[in-house]
Design a protein around this motif. Sequence first.
Motif, PDB file in Angstrom:
ATOM      1  N   LYS A 136       3.040   4.501  -5.081  1.00  0.00           N
ATOM      2  CA  LYS A 136       2.017   3.464  -4.932  1.00  0.00           C
ATOM      3  C   LYS A 136       2.650   2.110  -4.623  1.00  0.00           C
ATOM      4  N   LYS A 187       5.578   1.610  -3.222  1.00  0.00           N
ATOM      5  CA  LYS A 187       6.122   1.682  -1.864  1.00  0.00           C
ATOM      6  C   LYS A 187       5.013   1.483  -0.831  1.00  0.00           C
ATOM      7  N   ASP A 188       3.841   2.020  -1.119  1.00  0.00           N
ATOM      8  CA  ASP A 188       2.696   1.863  -0.222  1.00  0.00           C
ATOM      9  C   ASP A 188       2.295   0.390  -0.118  1.00  0.00           C
ATOM     10  N   GLN A 227       4.322  -2.120  -0.373  1.00  0.00           N
ATOM     11  CA  GLN A 227       5.325  -2.759   0.476  1.00  0.00           C
ATOM     12  C   GLN A 227       5.112  -2.436   1.951  1.00  0.00           C
ATOM     13  N   VAL A 228       4.841  -1.166   2.239  1.00  0.00           N
ATOM     14  CA  VAL A 228       4.675  -0.739   3.629  1.00  0.00           C
ATOM     15  C   VAL A 228       3.473  -1.426   4.273  1.00  0.00           C
ATOM     16  N   LYS A 229       2.384  -1.540   3.542  1.00  0.00           N
ATOM     17  CA  LYS A 229       1.164  -2.130   4.088  1.00  0.00           C
ATOM     18  C   LYS A 229       1.175  -3.654   4.031  1.00  0.00           C
ATOM     19  N   SER A 230       2.223  -4.219   3.469  1.00  0.00           N
ATOM     20  CA  SER A 230       2.331  -5.682   3.333  1.00  0.00           C
ATOM     21  C   SER A 230       1.119  -6.274   2.620  1.00  0.00           C
ATOM     22  N   LEU A 272      12.362  -1.544  -5.751  1.00  0.00           N
ATOM     23  CA  LEU A 272      11.067  -1.956  -5.202  1.00  0.00           C
ATOM     24  C   LEU A 272      10.712  -3.407  -5.529  1.00  0.00           C
ATOM     25  N   GLN A 286      10.606  -7.338  -5.608  1.00  0.00           N
ATOM     26  CA  GLN A 286      10.903  -8.453  -4.719  1.00  0.00           C
ATOM     27  C   GLN A 286      11.716  -9.519  -5.447  1.00  0.00           C
TER      28      GLN A 286
END
Length: 130
Positions: free
Chosen positions: A39, A41-42, A44-47, A94, A96
Amino acid sequence: PSVCPPIPPPPHRKISRVARQTERHVSWEYLRAQDAILKLKDIQVKSIPEQIIGLEITSDSTELPQFQIDQHYREIHLLLGNEKEGLHADFLSLCQKCVHILMQGQNSSMNVSMAAGISAYQIVQQLDNR
C-alpha cells in the motif's frame, strides 16, 4: 517472515483497555506487514500527496523537534518499529524522511507506545499551527 510482531486488530480487550475505548473514534485499517508495504509503495508510485515518515535513528534522521512537516502533504503516515529491532528495512526504504527522539544517557531506545505518543504529539502540534 513477518516484519511486524503480531498485533490483534480492534476490537480487542487489551487495545480497548489501553486506549480507554478511544479506538472507537479513530479511523484505522488492519493490514499484514506485506500488505502495508504494498500500500505504501502504491502511494509512492501514484504520487499521492501523502508523506511517509519513519521514527528511527539513521545517519540522516532529524531530531523530532527540529523536523518541519512539508505543508503540501494531505496525509502523514508515521511508521514505527518495535523496541528490539526498530523499523524493518522494507519499511525504512519507503520513508521520505526519518525522525528520531533525542534521548539522554546510555539508552537509545524506548517503549514503542511512548515513542508513538511523543511523536504523534509533536506532529499534531505542527498540524494545529498550519
